[in-house]
Design an enzyme around this catalytic site. Structure first.
Site, short mmCIF file in Angstrom:
data_model
loop_
_atom_site.label_atom_id
_atom_site.label_comp_id
_atom_site.label_asym_id
_atom_site.label_seq_id
_atom_site.Cartn_x
_atom_site.Cartn_y
_atom_site.Cartn_z
N PHE A 11 -70.75 36.41 -10.23
CA PHE A 11 -70.54 37.61 -9.42
C PHE A 11 -71.89 38.21 -8.98
CE2 PHE A 11 -70.17 42.35 -10.26
CZ PHE A 11 -69.89 42.68 -8.95
N ASP A 31 -75.66 26.85 -12.14
CA ASP A 31 -74.47 27.48 -12.70
C ASP A 31 -73.58 26.38 -13.30
OD1 ASP A 31 -73.03 30.48 -11.78
OD2 ASP A 31 -71.91 29.03 -12.96
N GLY A 36 -68.61 31.50 -13.24
CA GLY A 36 -68.95 31.52 -11.82
C GLY A 36 -67.99 30.61 -11.07
N THR A 95 -74.81 30.91 -25.55
CA THR A 95 -75.28 31.01 -24.16
C THR A 95 -76.36 32.08 -24.05
OG1 THR A 95 -73.03 30.53 -23.47
CG2 THR A 95 -74.51 31.35 -21.77
N TYR A 153 -72.31 40.61 -28.80
CA TYR A 153 -72.85 40.52 -27.44
C TYR A 153 -74.06 41.45 -27.29
CZ TYR A 153 -73.08 40.90 -22.37
OH TYR A 153 -73.51 40.90 -21.06
#
Ligand code: UDP
Length: 323
Positions: A11, A31, A36, A95, A153
Site C-alpha cells: 500500500f 516485494d 502487497g 520479517t 510487533y
C-alpha cells in the site's frame, strides 16, 4: 536517481513509487507479494523506469545487487495489520527483525542512505485511562507483557530503530527513521484489520459496521499522499540523518464517531455493532486508548503540514472501493 523500495508493491510502497516516478526517478521495487499485490502497481507496468523484483528481502544475493545499484533505499517491507500480526507471530517477527538487519547490513556494505519505516506502535499503550499526551519522538514507551502478542510487533519495530541508530552511530551509515501513524488511502486493504477500509467496505454493501471494544478509543489518520510527500522530503534533507520523525496528522477521531461518519458519507443503511476485543482478535490483544502524534519536529524540519483532512481521507477510500 535510482531508488530502491522494499515492499514496493504494498500500500505505502506503491504510492511512494508513483510519486518518485512522477518526479523522474528510476524505481526498483522488491516485494514478495505476501501482503502487497500486482494490482497496486499495474499503473506502472509499462513504465520503463519502474522495475519489479518478486522476491523476499531475506534473499541476500538479490538484495545485494539491488542495494549496490541504487542511490537511496526506502525500507517499507514489513508485516502489517493487527490481524496478521495476531495470526502470524513468527512471520511478523522474522520479517521485521531479519529483514531490517539485512537492509542495514547491505546499506552499510555499499554505504547507501536508507529510510526505515517504523511505526507509532513503538510508543506502546502509554497509560490506559489516564490523560494520554500527544506522542513526541522522545516520549517514554510502555509495552504490555510478552504473552500479549500485539506487543511483539511494537518490539520488533523498536528493535529496527535501535539497529538503525546503532549503524548510524557506530558505522556512520546515513539512516532516517520515520514513525508512521495510521496511514490510509486508496489500495489499502481491510483484510489485515485496518479500520477505515473495513468500515467503508461494509458500509458500501450495507453490512454491519463492527466497532471493537466500546468504541471510545481514538486514532489520528493520515492520507497516504501526505505520508509519501513527507518521506521523500525527509530522504533528501541532510539534517534528517540519524534522527527519528513522527509522520502523522494530529486530527483525532473516536472510533464510534468514525463509524457514524463513514455511514453518513456513504449514505449506508449498515447497522453499527459492537464486538469485544477478545472476540475480534482472540486472546493476547490490548488496545491503546489514544494515539495522536506531536508533529512539531517534522514541521520544523521540512514544513510538513497534512493537507487532507479526515473527510478527505474517507472519501478517497470510498471512491477507491466504489471503482
Ligand atoms: N477497529 C474497529 N473495527 C474494525 C477494525 C478496527 O473498531 O473493523 C478499531 C481497533 O480496535 C482500533 C482502531 O479501530 O482501536 C484502529 O484499528 P487499526 O487496526 O486500523 O489500527 P491500529 O490498532 O494499529 O491503530
Amino acid at each position: 536517481m535510482k531508488i530502491l523500495i522494499t515492499g514496493g508493491a504494498g500500500f505505502i510502497g506503491s504510492h511512494l513509487a508513483d510519486r518518485l516516478l512522477e518526479m523522474g526517478e528510476e524505481v526498483f521495487a522488491i516485494d514478495d507479494l505476501s501482503t502487497g499485490s500486482l494490482k497496486n502497481i499495474e499503473n506502472n507496468q509499462d513504465n520503463e523506469r519502474f522495475h519489479l523484483v518478486v522476491d523476499t528481502i531475506l534473499n541476500e544475493a538479490v538484495m545485494n545487487e539491488l542495494v549496490f545499484k541504487c542511490d537511496h533505499i526506502y525500507h517499507m517491507a514489513a508485516a502489517v495489520g493487527v490481524k496478521l500480526i495476531m495470526n502470524r507471530p513468527v512471520e511478523t517477527l522474522e520479517t521485521n527483525v531479519k529483514g531490517t538487519e539485512m537492509i542495514l547490513m547491505l546499506a552499510n556494505r555499499h554505504k547507501k542512505k536508507v529510510l526505515i519505516a517504523s511505526s507509532s506502535e513503538v510508543y506502546g499503550k502509554i497509560m490506559d485511562g489516564e490523560n494520554i499526551p500527544l506522542l513526541s519522538e522522545d516520549s517514554d514507551r510502555l509495552m504490555g507483557f510478552t504473552t500479549k502478542r500485539r506487543w511483539a510487533y511494537a518490539c520488533s519495530k523498536a528493535l529496527d530503530e535501535f539497529l538503525a541508530l546503532a549503524y548510524f552511530e557506530e558505522k556512520k551509515l546515513p539512516v532516517i527513521i520515520a514513525r508512521l501513524f495510521n496511514t490510509v488511502g486508496p489500495r489499502q486493504t481491510g483484510q489485515y484489520g485496518m479500520v477505515i477500509p473495513n468500515f467503508v467496505q461494509k458500509a458500501l454493501i450495507n453490512k454491519p459496521i463492527t466497532v471493537f471494544g466500546d468504541g471510545s478509543q481514538s486514532r489520528s489518520f493520515t492520507h497516504i499522499h501526505d505520508v509519501t510527500d513527507a518521506l521523500i522530503k525527509l530522504m533528501v534533507e541532510p539534517k534528517a540523518v540519524g534522527q527519528i520523525y513522527n509522520v502523522g496528522n494530529p486530527e483525532e477521531v473516536v472510533i464510534k464517531d468514525l463509524a457514524k461518519l463513514v455511514k453518513e458519507m456513504t449514505g449506508s443503511a449498515s447497522e453499527i455493532e459492537y464486538l469485544t476485543y477478545e472476540k475480534a482478535y482472540g486472546p493476547g490483544y490490548e488496545d491503546m486508548h489514544r494515539r495522536c502524534p506531536d508533529i512539531s519536529r517534522i514541521k520544523e524540519l521540512i514544513g510538513f503540514e497534512p493537507r487532507i483532512d479526515l473527510r478527505g481521507i474517507i472519501q478517497s477510500v470510498i471512491d477507491y472501493y466504489k471503482q
